[in-house]
Design a protein around this motif. Structure first.
Motif, PDB file in Angstrom:
ATOM      1  N   ALA A   1      19.032 -13.996  15.516  1.00 51.05           N
ATOM      2  CA  ALA A   1      17.670 -14.089  15.261  1.00 51.05           C
ATOM      3  C   ALA A   1      16.915 -13.343  14.286  1.00 51.05           C
ATOM      4  O   ALA A   1      16.146 -13.501  13.379  1.00 51.05           O
ATOM      5  N   ALA A   2      17.487 -11.958  14.100  1.00 51.07           N
ATOM      6  CA  ALA A   2      17.240 -11.241  13.022  1.00 51.07           C
ATOM      7  C   ALA A   2      17.457 -11.836  11.780  1.00 51.07           C
ATOM      8  O   ALA A   2      16.737 -11.758  10.824  1.00 51.07           O
ATOM      9  N   PHE A   3      18.740 -12.507  11.638  1.00 50.05           N
ATOM     10  CA  PHE A   3      19.042 -13.372  10.223  1.00 50.05           C
ATOM     11  C   PHE A   3      18.220 -14.109   9.969  1.00 50.05           C
ATOM     12  O   PHE A   3      17.623 -14.256   8.810  1.00 50.05           O
ATOM     13  N   PHE A   4      17.569 -14.958  11.023  1.00 51.44           N
ATOM     14  CA  PHE A   4      16.639 -16.024  10.796  1.00 51.44           C
ATOM     15  C   PHE A   4      15.352 -15.545  10.198  1.00 51.44           C
ATOM     16  O   PHE A   4      14.749 -15.942   9.270  1.00 51.44           O
ATOM     17  N   GLY A   5      14.962 -14.606  10.989  1.00 46.91           N
ATOM     18  CA  GLY A   5      13.740 -13.837  10.407  1.00 46.91           C
ATOM     19  C   GLY A   5      13.841 -13.351   9.005  1.00 46.91           C
ATOM     20  O   GLY A   5      12.824 -13.557   8.244  1.00 46.91           O
ATOM     21  N   ALA A   6      14.939 -12.693   8.929  1.00 46.05           N
ATOM     22  CA  ALA A   6      15.146 -12.175   7.322  1.00 46.05           C
ATOM     23  C   ALA A   6      15.104 -13.418   6.318  1.00 46.05           C
ATOM     24  O   ALA A   6      14.710 -13.397   5.254  1.00 46.05           O
ATOM     25  N   TRP A   7      15.641 -14.470   6.878  1.00 49.25           N
ATOM     26  CA  TRP A   7      16.069 -15.636   5.958  1.00 49.25           C
ATOM     27  C   TRP A   7      14.615 -16.200   5.534  1.00 49.25           C
ATOM     28  O   TRP A   7      14.124 -16.353   4.437  1.00 49.25           O
ATOM     29  N   ILE A   8      13.568 -16.557   6.508  1.00 44.44           N
ATOM     30  CA  ILE A   8      12.436 -17.024   6.451  1.00 44.44           C
ATOM     31  C   ILE A   8      11.685 -16.149   5.589  1.00 44.44           C
ATOM     32  O   ILE A   8      10.830 -16.622   4.477  1.00 44.44           O
ATOM     33  N   SER A   9      11.584 -14.697   5.755  1.00 49.40           N
ATOM     34  CA  SER A   9      10.792 -13.909   4.818  1.00 49.40           C
ATOM     35  C   SER A   9      11.091 -13.762   3.458  1.00 49.40           C
ATOM     36  O   SER A   9      10.258 -13.793   2.702  1.00 49.40           O
ATOM     37  N   THR A  10      12.515 -14.017   3.379  1.00 48.41           N
ATOM     38  CA  THR A  10      12.928 -13.963   1.845  1.00 48.41           C
ATOM     39  C   THR A  10      12.538 -15.200   1.254  1.00 48.41           C
ATOM     40  O   THR A  10      11.985 -15.205   0.268  1.00 48.41           O
ATOM     41  N   LEU A  11      12.546 -16.384   1.971  1.00 51.55           N
ATOM     42  CA  LEU A  11      12.428 -17.637   1.437  1.00 51.55           C
ATOM     43  C   LEU A  11      10.779 -17.659   1.044  1.00 51.55           C
ATOM     44  O   LEU A  11      10.398 -18.028  -0.007  1.00 51.55           O
ATOM     45  N   LEU A  12      10.048 -17.240   1.972  1.00 51.13           N
ATOM     46  CA  LEU A  12       8.344 -17.089   1.903  1.00 51.13           C
ATOM     47  C   LEU A  12       8.087 -16.254   0.665  1.00 51.13           C
ATOM     48  O   LEU A  12       7.385 -16.707  -0.341  1.00 51.13           O
ATOM     49  N   LEU A  13       8.839 -15.021   0.632  1.00 50.15           N
ATOM     50  CA  LEU A  13       8.657 -13.954  -0.300  1.00 50.15           C
ATOM     51  C   LEU A  13       8.821 -14.751  -1.799  1.00 50.15           C
ATOM     52  O   LEU A  13       8.039 -14.768  -2.854  1.00 50.15           O
ATOM     53  N   TYR A  14      10.066 -15.479  -1.818  1.00 52.69           N
ATOM     54  CA  TYR A  14      10.399 -16.043  -3.233  1.00 52.69           C
ATOM     55  C   TYR A  14       9.589 -17.320  -3.683  1.00 52.69           C
ATOM     56  O   TYR A  14       8.738 -17.288  -4.680  1.00 52.69           O
ATOM     57  N   ARG A  15       8.842 -17.988  -2.764  1.00 55.93           N
ATOM     58  CA  ARG A  15       7.921 -19.092  -2.963  1.00 55.93           C
ATOM     59  C   ARG A  15       6.566 -18.643  -3.310  1.00 55.93           C
ATOM     60  O   ARG A  15       6.032 -19.058  -4.338  1.00 55.93           O
ATOM     61  N   VAL A  16       6.355 -17.486  -2.686  1.00 52.93           N
ATOM     62  CA  VAL A  16       5.069 -16.943  -3.222  1.00 52.93           C
ATOM     63  C   VAL A  16       4.871 -16.178  -4.590  1.00 52.93           C
ATOM     64  O   VAL A  16       4.028 -16.373  -5.234  1.00 52.93           O
ATOM     65  N   ALA A  17       6.023 -15.431  -4.676  1.00 49.32           N
ATOM     66  CA  ALA A  17       6.155 -14.410  -5.873  1.00 49.32           C
ATOM     67  C   ALA A  17       6.736 -14.986  -7.373  1.00 49.32           C
ATOM     68  O   ALA A  17       6.481 -14.500  -8.126  1.00 49.32           O
ATOM     69  N   THR A  18       7.387 -16.154  -6.967  1.00 45.11           N
ATOM     70  CA  THR A  18       8.068 -16.750  -8.207  1.00 45.11           C
ATOM     71  C   THR A  18       7.415 -18.178  -8.572  1.00 45.11           C
ATOM     72  O   THR A  18       7.273 -18.955  -7.920  1.00 45.11           O
ATOM     73  N   ARG A  19       6.938 -18.236  -9.837  1.00 41.00           N
ATOM     74  CA  ARG A  19       6.700 -19.224 -10.597  1.00 41.00           C
ATOM     75  C   ARG A  19       7.297 -19.865 -11.605  1.00 41.00           C
ATOM     76  O   ARG A  19       7.287 -18.858 -12.564  1.00 41.00           O
ATOM     77  N   ASP A  20       7.917 -21.036 -11.748  1.00 41.80           N
ATOM     78  CA  ASP A  20       8.508 -21.305 -12.945  1.00 41.80           C
ATOM     79  C   ASP A  20       9.724 -20.195 -13.259  1.00 41.80           C
ATOM     80  O   ASP A  20       9.832 -19.921 -14.496  1.00 41.80           O
ATOM     81  N   GLY A  21      10.294 -19.780 -12.355  1.00 45.39           N
ATOM     82  CA  GLY A  21      11.464 -18.793 -12.738  1.00 45.39           C
ATOM     83  C   GLY A  21      11.016 -17.455 -12.997  1.00 45.39           C
ATOM     84  O   GLY A  21      11.792 -16.623 -13.392  1.00 45.39           O
ATOM     85  N   ARG A  22       9.791 -17.115 -13.091  1.00 48.80           N
ATOM     86  CA  ARG A  22       9.561 -15.675 -13.418  1.00 48.80           C
ATOM     87  C   ARG A  22       8.585 -15.154 -12.080  1.00 48.80           C
ATOM     88  O   ARG A  22       7.918 -15.785 -11.522  1.00 48.80           O
ATOM     89  N   THR A  23       9.113 -13.821 -11.893  1.00 53.31           N
ATOM     90  CA  THR A  23       8.509 -13.219 -10.840  1.00 53.31           C
ATOM     91  C   THR A  23       7.383 -12.195 -11.173  1.00 53.31           C
ATOM     92  O   THR A  23       7.815 -11.436 -12.069  1.00 53.31           O
ATOM     93  N   SER A  24       6.297 -12.357 -10.479  1.00 50.27           N
ATOM     94  CA  SER A  24       5.399 -11.226 -10.822  1.00 50.27           C
ATOM     95  C   SER A  24       5.468  -9.995  -9.866  1.00 50.27           C
ATOM     96  O   SER A  24       5.443 -10.270  -8.671  1.00 50.27           O
ATOM     97  N   VAL A  25       5.934  -8.799 -10.482  1.00 46.45           N
ATOM     98  CA  VAL A  25       6.022  -7.803  -9.712  1.00 46.45           C
ATOM     99  C   VAL A  25       4.788  -7.270  -8.693  1.00 46.45           C
ATOM    100  O   VAL A  25       5.228  -7.084  -7.553  1.00 46.45           O
ATOM    101  N   ALA A  26       3.637  -7.437  -9.187  1.00 40.38           N
ATOM    102  CA  ALA A  26       2.408  -7.282  -8.194  1.00 40.38           C
ATOM    103  C   ALA A  26       2.458  -8.057  -7.337  1.00 40.38           C
ATOM    104  O   ALA A  26       2.459  -7.740  -6.170  1.00 40.38           O
ATOM    105  N   THR A  27       2.591  -9.388  -7.526  1.00 38.87           N
ATOM    106  CA  THR A  27       2.449 -10.350  -6.415  1.00 38.87           C
ATOM    107  C   THR A  27       3.684 -10.286  -5.279  1.00 38.87           C
ATOM    108  O   THR A  27       3.574 -10.225  -4.002  1.00 38.87           O
ATOM    109  N   MET A  28       5.024  -9.868  -6.008  1.00 40.12           N
ATOM    110  CA  MET A  28       6.165  -9.721  -4.851  1.00 40.12           C
ATOM    111  C   MET A  28       5.767  -8.415  -4.128  1.00 40.12           C
ATOM    112  O   MET A  28       5.812  -8.482  -2.832  1.00 40.12           O
ATOM    113  N   LEU A  29       5.452  -7.352  -4.802  1.00 44.27           N
ATOM    114  CA  LEU A  29       4.963  -6.172  -3.641  1.00 44.27           C
ATOM    115  C   LEU A  29       3.908  -6.323  -2.839  1.00 44.27           C
ATOM    116  O   LEU A  29       3.970  -6.067  -1.727  1.00 44.27           O
TER     117      LEU A  29
END
Lengths: 336, 261
Positions: free
Chosen positions: A122-150
Motif C-alpha cells: 500500500a505504501a508503494f502504491f501511495g508513493a507511486w500515485i503521488s509521484t505520478l500526480l506530482l510529475y503531471r502537475v509540475a512538468t509541461r513539455d519536459g520542463r519542470t517548474s521548481v515553484a510548481t513542483m514544491l
C-alpha cells in the motif's frame, strides 16, 4: 570514491554492531568466536536477532532513499527534489495508514496472500500515485517548474495528511496501537524476515540503476535533447517513477517518514564527483546506507535506553543542507 | 538524403506548417530562413522526429518513424536553440554526453577536438551553468559534433540539425563555427540549419529554404532566393540585396533599407 565509501560503510557497520543499549559488543563476540567459546544467549539474541537485521534494514532504507532522491532530482532536473519534500513520502504514508486501518475490510483471500506485505504494498502504491500526480502537475513539455513542483508537493502532502487524519480518526483501538508503532519511524522493528522480504525489491532496483543513469544524464539536457541522444525518454521516466515509489514505499513501510536523506546525499556527492549519474547512483546507495546507519546509531544511543525517531536525526542533519542549497542557488527558485 | 513530403504540423488551434516539401542532400548545407513565427524551428523539430507531423519523412531512404531512437542517435545529432542544465556539469562532461550517445563512444580524445572545432578548448574545465549564452551555445555545438564526429560512417552519411547555431556568437566565433559546419558537409555529412542572419546564411548554405506563414516561399541557391523581389515580399519591407564583387554571394546591409536612403 566508491572504494572509500565501501570502507566507510564497513567501518560504520562494525560500529553499529558494537554500540547499543546492551553491553554485548561486537568485539567481545568476535573475540569469543575467535577463541572458539560459546556465545551467551543474550549476546546471540542482541547480535544476530536485533542488531544485524537492523543494520541491514538501515542499509536498504538508506540506500533506497538516497538513490530515490538522486533519481527524482534527475527526473525533475532539479537539485531540491526529495521524496520527503515533494509529497512522495506523504503519499506512501497515506498508503500505509490505509492498509492498517482499512486492510481488515479486504476479502480474507486477499489478506491471506498479502499478509506481511500489505502495508509495504500500500505504501508503494501511495508513493507511486503521488509521484505520478506530482510529475503531471509540475512538468509541461519536459520542463519542470521548481515553484510548481514544491507547491504541488505541499498540496499533495497536505491532502495526504488530511485523508490520513480522517482514517486515524475512525481507527479502532488496536489499529491505533499499530499506527502509533508504525509512525514512530524507527528501524527497531527490523527482523530477518522483513529484511529478506525487502531484498528482492532492492535487488531489482539496483539492476535498473545503470539503465537509469544513462537516461537521466540525457534528461539533464532536456527531454527533447535526451531523445536526440538515443534515450528512450518515456521508458526512463516510467522506470524512474517506479523506482522512487518502490524505494520510498519500502522505507515508509518499515521505518515511517525519514526525510532529507535523498537531498543531502546526492548533493554532497555532486560536490565530490560531479553530476554524472553513472557514478552518482551507486555512490548514493553507499553514502545513503552510511548516513542512515549513523543516524540510527545516534537515534538509539543519545537517549538510551529510549530511542529518538530516526526522522528527527535525519531532519536535523538535512534541513540545514536544504536551506544551504536554496541560498547558494537562488537562481533555481527565481530569486536571482 | 532527407526527403520530407507534404509536412503539416498543427500546434494548438492553427497549422504552423502547411504542406512543406523538402529534399536535402548530404554533402550540402541546407538553411531554413524566414520571418519570426514562420515555422522554421517547428519544421526542424518535425524533421528530427521531435514533433508529430502529418506527411512522410525519410532519412537516408528509411522512414523516420521506423528508426529506433538509439540507432537514430548514431545517424544524426540535434542542436536546440538554448540548453539550460540544472546540475553543474563541466564543459568536458557535457561534450562527453554527446560522445557517449554516438558511434564514437569511448574515443575520449574527440572531446578536445570537438571543443577545438568551435574555438572553446579554454573552457574545458569550467562548469556549464557559469558560462555566457554564446559560450554555452558553442559547448552544445561541440557536444552535437562529438555525437556524429565522422560525417560518413560505413558509407552512410550522418546529419547535423542545427537551430540557429551562430545566433549568440561574436563574429570571430561565427566564422569558426560556419567553417566547421562547411567542413562537415564537405566531408560528406549533411547539415540542415535554421538561420536568422541572411548574410551568414549566404556564405554558409548551399541551398536556402525560405518559409513564410508555414509554407515554402522560395527554395534554391543563396543567389537565387536572396533577391529583392523575394526578400521584400517575405519580410514585408523593401530590401535590396547587393552582390559580392565575385558576383555569386549576395549580402544585405542595413544601409540598403529605406531608412538609410
Amino acid at each position: 570514491m566508491t572504494g572509500w565509501l565501501v570502507v566507510a560503510l564497513l567501518a560504520v557497520s562494525i560500529a553499529s554492531l558494537a554500540w547499543g543499549a546492551s553491553e554485548a559488543s561486537v568485539f567481545t563476540v568476535l573475540g569469543k568466536l575467535w577463541r572458539g567459546e560459546e556465545l551467551s544467549a543474550v549476546e546471540r539474541v542482541v547480535m544476530v536477532n536485533i542488531r544485524m537485521p537492523r543494520l541491514f534494514m538501515g542499509m536498504l532504507v538508506g540506500a533506497g532513499l538516497a538513490v530515490s532522491g538522486a533519481i527524482l532530482q534527475g527526473l525533475f532536473r532539479n537539485p531540491l527534489a526529495d521524496p520527503g519534500i515533494v509529497g512522495v513520502t506523504a503519499g506512501g504514508s497515506l498508503g500505509a495508514i490505509s492498509a492498517i486501518v482499512l486492510g481488515s475490510l479486504l476479502p480474507a483471500g486477499v489478506l491471506a496472500v498479502t499478509s506481511g506485505w500489505l502495508v509495504a504494498l500500500a505504501a508503494f502504491f501511495g508513493a507511486w500515485i503521488s509521484t505520478l500526480l506530482l510529475y503531471r502537475v509540475a512538468t509541461r513539455d519536459g520542463r519542470t517548474s521548481v515553484a510548481t513542483m514544491l507547491l504541488a508537493g505541499i498540496a499533495l502532502a497536505a491532502l495526504a495528511a488530511a485523508i490520513s487524519g480522517l482514517l486515524v480518526f475512525r481507527a479502532s483501538d488496536a489499529q491505533l496501537r499499530d499506527l502509533t508503532f508504525w509512525s514512530m519511524g524507527s528501524l527497531a522493528g527490523a527482523t530477518w524476515s522483513r529484511v529478506l522480504a525487502a531484498l528482492p525489491i532492492v535487488a531489482l532496483a539496483l539492476t535498473a540503476s545503470p539503465l537509469l543513469s544513462h537516461g537521466l544524464n540525457g534528461i539533464a539536457l532536456g527531454e527533447a535533447a535526451a531523445m536526440h541522444m538515443g534515450v528512450e525518454v518515456q521508458r526512463t521516466k516510467t522506470l524512474a517513477i517506479l523506482w522512487v515509489a518502490a524505494a520510498t514505499g519500502l522505507a515508509v513501510a518499515v521505518a515511517g517518514g525519514i526525510g532529507f536523506v535523498g537531498i543531502v546525499v546526492p548533493h554532497l556527492l555532486r560536490l565530490a564527483t560531479g553530476p554524472d549519474h553513472t557514478p552518482l547512483l551507486p555512490n548514493a546507495a553507499l553514502l545513503g546506507a552510511i548516513l542512515l546507519i549513523a543516524a540510527d546509531m545516534i537515534s538509539r544511543t543519545v537517549v538510551a535506553p529510549a530511542e529518538l525517531p530516526i526522522g528527527i536525526v535525519t531532519a536535523v542533519l538535512g534541513a540545514p543542507v536544504f536551506l544551504w542549497i536554496l541560498l547558494r542557488r537562488r537562481g533555481l527558485v527565481g530569486l536571482e | 538524403m532527407i526527403e520530407a513530403h507534404d509536412i503539416t504540423v498543427r500546434l494548438g488551434q492553427r497549422d504552423t506548417l502547411k504542406g512543406i516539401d523538402l529534399v536535402a542532400a548530404p554533402g550540402q548545407v541546407t538553411a531554413i530562413v524566414g520571418p519570426n513565427g514562420s515555422g522554421k524551428t517547428t519544421f526542424l523539430r518535425a524533421l528530427t522526429g521531435e514533433l508529430k507531423a502529418h506527411g512522410t519523412i525519410t532519412l537516408n531512404g528509411r522512414a523516420l518513424q521506423s528508426i529506433p531512437v538509439g540507432e537514430l542517435a548514431g545517424l544524426r545529432a540535434v542542436l536546440p536553440q538554448a540548453v539550460r542544465m540544472a546540475f553543474p556539469f563541466t564543459v568536458t562532461e557535457v561534450v562527453r554526453l554527446g560522445l557517449r550517445a554516438g558511434l564514437s563512444a569511448g574515443r575520449d580524445g574527440l572531446i578536445l577536438q570537438a571543443l577545438e572545432a568551435v574555438g572553446t578548448v579554454d573552457l574545458a574545465d569550467r562548469p556549464y551553468p557559469d558560462l555566457s549564452g554564446g559560450e554555452q551555445q558553442r559547448v552544445q555545438l561541440a557536444r552535437v559534433l562529438a555525437q556524429v564526429w565522422e560525417p560518413v560512417a560505413d558509407g552512410i552519411p550522418r546529419w547535423l540539425f542545427l537551430d540557429e547555431p551562430v545566433s549568440s556568437l561574436d563574429p570571430g566565433h561565427q566564422f569558426t563555427v560556419i567553417n566547421t559546419v562547411r567542413t562537415f558537409a564537405a566531408r560528406g555529412g549533411g547539415v540542415i540549419a535554421v538561420m536568422h542572419d541572411l548574410n551568414l546564411t549566404a556564405i554558409m548554405a548551399d541551398k536556402v529554404v525560405v518559409l513564410k506563414d508555414g509554407r515554402v516561399a522560395a527554395m534554391g541557391a543563396p543567389c537565387e532566393v536572396m533577391t529583392e523581389e523575394i526578400l521584400s515580399d517575405v519580410y514585408n519591407c523593401p530590401l535590396r540585396p547587393g552582390l559580392m564583387p565575385a558576383g555569386t554571394v549576395p549580402f544585405l546591409l542595413p544601409q540598403s533599407s529605406p531608412l538609410a536612403m
